[in-house]
Design a protein around this motif. Structure first.
Motif, PDB file in Angstrom:
ATOM      1  N   ALA A  56       0.826  -1.206   0.000  1.00  0.00           N
ATOM      2  CA  ALA A  56       0.000   0.000   0.000  1.00  0.00           C
ATOM      3  C   ALA A  56       0.864   1.262   0.000  1.00  0.00           C
ATOM      4  O   ALA A  56       0.542   2.236  -0.682  1.00  0.00           O
ATOM      5  N   ALA A  57       1.957   1.255   0.753  1.00  0.00           N
ATOM      6  CA  ALA A  57       2.846   2.416   0.786  1.00  0.00           C
ATOM      7  C   ALA A  57       3.466   2.675  -0.581  1.00  0.00           C
ATOM      8  O   ALA A  57       3.581   3.829  -1.011  1.00  0.00           O
ATOM      9  N   ILE A  58       3.833   1.624  -1.274  1.00  0.00           N
ATOM     10  CA  ILE A  58       4.403   1.795  -2.618  1.00  0.00           C
ATOM     11  C   ILE A  58       3.361   2.415  -3.545  1.00  0.00           C
ATOM     12  O   ILE A  58       3.670   3.332  -4.321  1.00  0.00           O
ATOM     13  N   ALA A  59       2.109   1.958  -3.461  1.00  0.00           N
ATOM     14  CA  ALA A  59       1.048   2.535  -4.298  1.00  0.00           C
ATOM     15  C   ALA A  59       0.872   4.021  -3.990  1.00  0.00           C
ATOM     16  O   ALA A  59       0.758   4.847  -4.903  1.00  0.00           O
ATOM     17  N   ALA A  60       0.859   4.370  -2.703  1.00  0.00           N
ATOM     18  CA  ALA A  60       0.702   5.777  -2.311  1.00  0.00           C
ATOM     19  C   ALA A  60       1.895   6.611  -2.779  1.00  0.00           C
ATOM     20  O   ALA A  60       1.726   7.751  -3.226  1.00  0.00           O
ATOM     21  N   GLN A  61       3.089   6.059  -2.690  1.00  0.00           N
ATOM     22  CA  GLN A  61       4.270   6.779  -3.167  1.00  0.00           C
ATOM     23  C   GLN A  61       4.210   6.985  -4.675  1.00  0.00           C
ATOM     24  O   GLN A  61       4.564   8.059  -5.175  1.00  0.00           O
ATOM     25  N   LYS A  62       3.765   5.967  -5.410  1.00  0.00           N
ATOM     26  CA  LYS A  62       3.665   6.101  -6.860  1.00  0.00           C
ATOM     27  C   LYS A  62       2.667   7.189  -7.237  1.00  0.00           C
ATOM     28  O   LYS A  62       2.868   7.906  -8.211  1.00  0.00           O
ATOM     29  N   HIS A  63       1.579   7.303  -6.469  1.00  0.00           N
ATOM     30  CA  HIS A  63       0.579   8.327  -6.775  1.00  0.00           C
ATOM     31  C   HIS A  63       1.106   9.723  -6.432  1.00  0.00           C
ATOM     32  O   HIS A  63       0.940  10.665  -7.202  1.00  0.00           O
ATOM     33  N   SER A  64       1.726   9.850  -5.282  1.00  0.00           N
ATOM     34  CA  SER A  64       2.106  11.175  -4.783  1.00  0.00           C
ATOM     35  C   SER A  64       3.515  11.617  -5.165  1.00  0.00           C
ATOM     36  O   SER A  64       3.821  12.807  -5.101  1.00  0.00           O
ATOM     37  N   ASN A  65       4.366  10.670  -5.529  1.00  0.00           N
ATOM     38  CA  ASN A  65       5.788  10.949  -5.753  1.00  0.00           C
ATOM     39  C   ASN A  65       6.417  11.606  -4.522  1.00  0.00           C
ATOM     40  O   ASN A  65       7.260  12.489  -4.627  1.00  0.00           O
ATOM     41  N   ARG A  66       5.975  11.154  -3.348  1.00  0.00           N
ATOM     42  CA  ARG A  66       6.431  11.718  -2.080  1.00  0.00           C
ATOM     43  C   ARG A  66       6.705  10.598  -1.079  1.00  0.00           C
ATOM     44  O   ARG A  66       6.282   9.466  -1.262  1.00  0.00           O
ATOM     45  N   ILE A  67       7.350  10.951   0.019  1.00  0.00           N
ATOM     46  CA  ILE A  67       7.462  10.070   1.174  1.00  0.00           C
ATOM     47  C   ILE A  67       6.054   9.962   1.755  1.00  0.00           C
ATOM     48  O   ILE A  67       5.327  10.958   1.818  1.00  0.00           O
ATOM     49  N   VAL A  68       5.663   8.778   2.186  1.00  0.00           N
ATOM     50  CA  VAL A  68       4.334   8.607   2.781  1.00  0.00           C
ATOM     51  C   VAL A  68       4.452   7.904   4.122  1.00  0.00           C
ATOM     52  O   VAL A  68       5.384   7.139   4.356  1.00  0.00           O
ATOM     53  N   VAL A  69       3.488   8.202   4.997  1.00  0.00           N
ATOM     54  CA  VAL A  69       3.413   7.530   6.287  1.00  0.00           C
ATOM     55  C   VAL A  69       2.022   6.940   6.443  1.00  0.00           C
ATOM     56  O   VAL A  69       1.038   7.498   5.956  1.00  0.00           O
ATOM     57  N   THR A  70       1.946   5.806   7.114  1.00  0.00           N
ATOM     58  CA  THR A  70       0.662   5.158   7.348  1.00  0.00           C
ATOM     59  C   THR A  70      -0.116   5.962   8.377  1.00  0.00           C
ATOM     60  O   THR A  70       0.389   6.242   9.465  1.00  0.00           O
ATOM     61  N   ALA A  71      -1.360   6.320   8.029  1.00  0.00           N
ATOM     62  CA  ALA A  71      -2.213   7.088   8.942  1.00  0.00           C
ATOM     63  C   ALA A  71      -3.254   6.201   9.607  1.00  0.00           C
ATOM     64  O   ALA A  71      -3.582   6.379  10.770  1.00  0.00           O
TER      65      ALA A  71
END
Length: 171
Positions: A42-57
């Motif tokens: 899921a984090a990889i998918a979120a990173q691909k969408h945002s092109n940013r560092i992501v954290v699980t909320a």
């Protein structure tokens, strides 16, 4: 207006073999290990969408339908369903496959929420998610209700403020 990005651009497939160190004493994949794999996909998918560092909320309810056995192949499919200002909902499907017997079955499904952050850890805007297929539209349409429910349950939104959920609450 924020930039838009097709949700299909965030699609991730991750495959793992269940090894002895991943299992409990019944030779089933440990739940914590499954959640670890789901969080990564899921984090990889979120990173691909945002092109940013992501954290699980947040992580919505994760139910374990069937055991995943030692030697099974686990396939996780994750994709952003909708993006809000800095947060993204990601849908994950998990399949297990017993290759020698030729059987494949769905074991888990969940929604994870991630927040895109800058280098200092502050939330940062993400592109809007643009659904194109019927399934993507269905998941996109339900995302606001799921988000409001998460916020109400976390005490971050009052039930009467949850415009998409008013029918569920006696206000």
């Amino acid at each position: 207006m924020r930039k838009q990005k097709p949700v299909s651009d965030s699609f991730v497939i991750m495959t793992e073999l269940v090894l002895p160190n991943d299992t409990n004493t019944l030779n089933n994949l440990m739940g914590g290990r499954m959640m670890h794999l789901m969080d990564i996909a899921a984090a990889i998918a979120a990173q691909k969408h945002s092109n940013r560092i992501v954290v699980t909320a947040s992580v919505d309810n994760v139910s374990f339908r069937d055991s995943i056995r030692l030697g099974n192949v686990v396939t996780l499919q994750a994709q952003v369903t909708r993006a809000f200002s800095s947060s993204m909902e990601v849908h994950i499907d998990v399949w297990a496959e017993d290759i020698p017997s030729g059987t494949k079955f769905k074991t888990n499904e969940a929604f994870f929420t991630f927040v895109a952050v800058d280098q200092a850890g502050r939330p940062i805007d993400v592109p809007e998610a643009l659904p194109t297929t019927d399934d993507e539209v269905r998941l996109f349409d339900g995302a606001l209700r799921r988000r409001q429910l998460r916020l109400v349950l976390a005490g971050r939104m009052k039930p009467e403020e949850a415009s998409e959920l008013k029918a569920l609450f006696a206000i």
